[in-house]
Scaffold this active site. Sequence first.
Site, PDB file in Angstrom:
ATOM      1  CB  CYS A 188      80.659  31.470  31.845  1.00  0.00           C
ATOM      2  SG  CYS A 188      80.630  32.723  30.534  1.00  0.00           S
ATOM      3  CG  ASP A 204      75.764  33.000  29.369  1.00  0.00           C
ATOM      4  OD1 ASP A 204      74.568  33.097  29.742  1.00  0.00           O
ATOM      5  OD2 ASP A 204      76.088  32.863  28.176  1.00  0.00           O
ATOM      6  NE  ARG A 254      72.694  32.196  27.745  1.00  0.00           N
ATOM      7  CZ  ARG A 254      73.146  31.950  26.513  1.00  0.00           C
ATOM      8  NH1 ARG A 254      72.304  31.540  25.587  1.00  0.00           N
ATOM      9  NH2 ARG A 254      74.423  32.103  26.226  1.00  0.00           N
ATOM     10  CG  HIS A 277      78.052  28.231  29.296  1.00  0.00           C
ATOM     11  ND1 HIS A 277      77.284  28.769  28.288  1.00  0.00           N
ATOM     12  CD2 HIS A 277      78.913  29.210  29.654  1.00  0.00           C
ATOM     13  CE1 HIS A 277      77.661  30.006  28.064  1.00  0.00           C
ATOM     14  NE2 HIS A 277      78.661  30.314  28.885  1.00  0.00           N
ATOM     15  CB  CYS A 300      80.865  29.599  26.270  1.00  0.00           C
ATOM     16  SG  CYS A 300      81.676  30.911  27.200  1.00  0.00           S
TER      17      CYS A 300
HETATM   18 CO    CO Z   1      80.047  31.743  28.584  1.00  0.00          CO
END
Ligand code: CO
Length: 234
Positions: free
Chosen positions: A82, A84, A86, A138, A141
């Site tokens: 992803c 993302d 993090r 994750h 998400c």
């Molecule tokens: Co995500």
Amino acid sequence: DNSITLTRLMNYDSQSRKVTMRIKMQISRPVFTAEEYPTVKEFYKKILDNNKRWVEESLELDPNYFEDLAKGQTPPLLWIGCSDSRVPANEIIGAKPGEVFVHRNIANMVIHSDMNMLSVLDYAVNVLKVKHVLVCGHYGCGGVKAAMSNDSIGIIDNWIRHIKDVYRLHNHYLDSILDETERFNKFVELNVKEQVFDLAKTSIVQSAWKKGQDLTLHGWVYGLNSGFVTDLDV
Ligand code: CO
């Protein structure tokens, strides 16, 4: 290969002062908060300074570090994760530059008509000859969460459609989970599994397997609040 030797030495000789210093430096590296760098100019200067410091630190550990990296790459793994911020591919699996080929998009999707993903996959499998392709989702998400609602966000709605298809495929099971967090978590897991299946069905993976190429697919879920990954054994 000097860069690989360096990685092993760093892991092996964990008591050496230099390694300890480096770890401390990485942890204490300032985060990009608005409070710390209130103006655009300050923030921009900071990231350029960070780059200079990173080069200095890397060369201190190995004067040939960048020269060796520039010679080429033979990463054993393709990571599809992803976008993302993090979920950083390299850090999670302790990989150094040169050790993992990376593709990231919202909700770690494998879409058969996505030329970006297909190009990355083709290059990884047929040129770099990676041994593993890993889809890492994750918990928590945002893309998967958005696919659970009917809210319109914008252009991303079109991307999320693909995630909604996963829900539709498993709607009886998912709708039977009354707890919303539990349902969200299961949806994240099922989404990863479906992406691994879609990956297996790509012409690239199919022809690699037909040729007897050593290539294994994996599905993981990363826990934002624990740091640990769970292998879904897809
Ligand atoms: Co995500």
